[in-house]
Design a protein around this motif. Sequence first.
Motif, PDB file in Angstrom:
ATOM      1  N   ASN A 192      48.725  43.024  33.420  1.00 18.79           N
ATOM      2  CA  ASN A 192      49.561  42.534  33.978  1.00 18.79           C
ATOM      3  C   ASN A 192      50.085  42.876  34.920  1.00 18.79           C
ATOM      4  N   MET A 193      50.614  44.061  34.816  1.00 15.58           N
ATOM      5  CA  MET A 193      51.729  44.817  36.302  1.00 15.58           C
ATOM      6  C   MET A 193      50.822  45.598  37.084  1.00 15.58           C
ATOM      7  N   ASP A 253      42.059  29.656  34.428  1.00 16.66           N
ATOM      8  CA  ASP A 253      42.143  30.756  33.892  1.00 16.66           C
ATOM      9  C   ASP A 253      42.033  30.949  35.314  1.00 16.66           C
ATOM     10  N   THR A 254      42.446  32.734  34.952  1.00 13.22           N
ATOM     11  CA  THR A 254      42.416  33.837  35.984  1.00 13.22           C
ATOM     12  C   THR A 254      41.407  33.533  37.020  1.00 13.22           C
ATOM     13  N   SER A 283      41.424  40.587  44.518  1.00 16.26           N
ATOM     14  CA  SER A 283      41.581  42.018  44.645  1.00 16.26           C
ATOM     15  C   SER A 283      41.664  43.057  43.967  1.00 16.26           C
ATOM     16  N   ALA A 284      42.702  42.830  43.500  1.00 16.36           N
ATOM     17  CA  ALA A 284      44.352  43.399  42.516  1.00 16.36           C
ATOM     18  C   ALA A 284      43.317  43.831  41.066  1.00 16.36           C
ATOM     19  N   ASP A 285      41.836  43.105  41.110  1.00 16.08           N
ATOM     20  CA  ASP A 285      41.569  43.377  39.154  1.00 16.08           C
ATOM     21  C   ASP A 285      41.681  43.323  38.689  1.00 16.08           C
ATOM     22  N   THR A 290      36.153  39.978  33.099  1.00 11.21           N
ATOM     23  CA  THR A 290      34.428  40.893  33.375  1.00 11.21           C
ATOM     24  C   THR A 290      33.578  39.474  33.785  1.00 11.21           C
ATOM     25  N   GLN A 291      33.125  39.647  34.989  1.00  9.75           N
ATOM     26  CA  GLN A 291      32.191  38.743  35.601  1.00  9.75           C
ATOM     27  C   GLN A 291      31.113  39.660  36.094  1.00  9.75           C
TER      28      GLN A 291
END
Length: 291
Positions: A192-193, A253-254, A283-285, A290-291
Amino acid sequence: MKPLELNPKVPYVVGRKSPTAVAINCASKTGEWIKSRLGAYNELNTKHAPGDLVTDVDKGAEMMIRKLILTHFPDHTILGEEGVAPGAAASAEALSEARKSEYLWIVDPIDGTTNFVHGFPFFCVSIALAYKGEVIIGVIYDPMRDELFVAEKGKGAYIHGQRALVSKDAALADGIVAVGFNPDREFALPTNMKGLNALAGQAQSLRAGGSAALHLAYVAAGRLSGYYEVGLNAWDIAAGALIVAESGGIVTDTVGNPYDIGVRHLVASNGKIHKELLDVLKSADATGITQ
């Protein structure tokens, strides 16, 4: 289930014996009791992490909700936060078993317990009903502001009877986005950070109120344009996800997959900024997936 009845003089009417009415009654009665116990809880413990708090009020509130629901629907199943062991694995296992039921109530008696403990007035009762795995009713009640958010699938979302609509912000740079500080310090919080840092340079401003359900309700009300958090549970999301969708927003989802009650890593928005939000997180992972 009786549908919502609309008329010009009474914008939002719910049949007294409908599941929606039961959810509203549970949320409002429990919320008022929780408010009366503000600063007066007797027990305080931690669950999965130091910031993951539980009080006797959480447990009492869930017991109250269970009794009220089962009085009307004794054959329904209830999945409540306080009835599940701490941790992501236990949550997933409990949901896997519970979702086999035709009718499943998904309950968070106090979403924002840490806020409740500290007297920070941003917490709520969240109640959803799923039919064959699909959420069909969502109710969120904020007792400190006496705000009731209600949605029934296909019938729209309402705040005290007035139609809720998402914001019109067309770009991430124009909107306020909420983020969460998940108590899981090993996986969710660091992820999250990363997302927070990436969004801070893109959104007009960020907010972190400490209640996933109220963040979702605020997206539905147009007060926030988006919300992102990794590491949530079904009871954090279910009611709010429907309320957002019925207000014209999008919940995934994200990485953009459609919302399902098993989703733990969440993005909700007014729809207009959704792709931009997803792109920033990718872009920020910071998707947690995990894909």
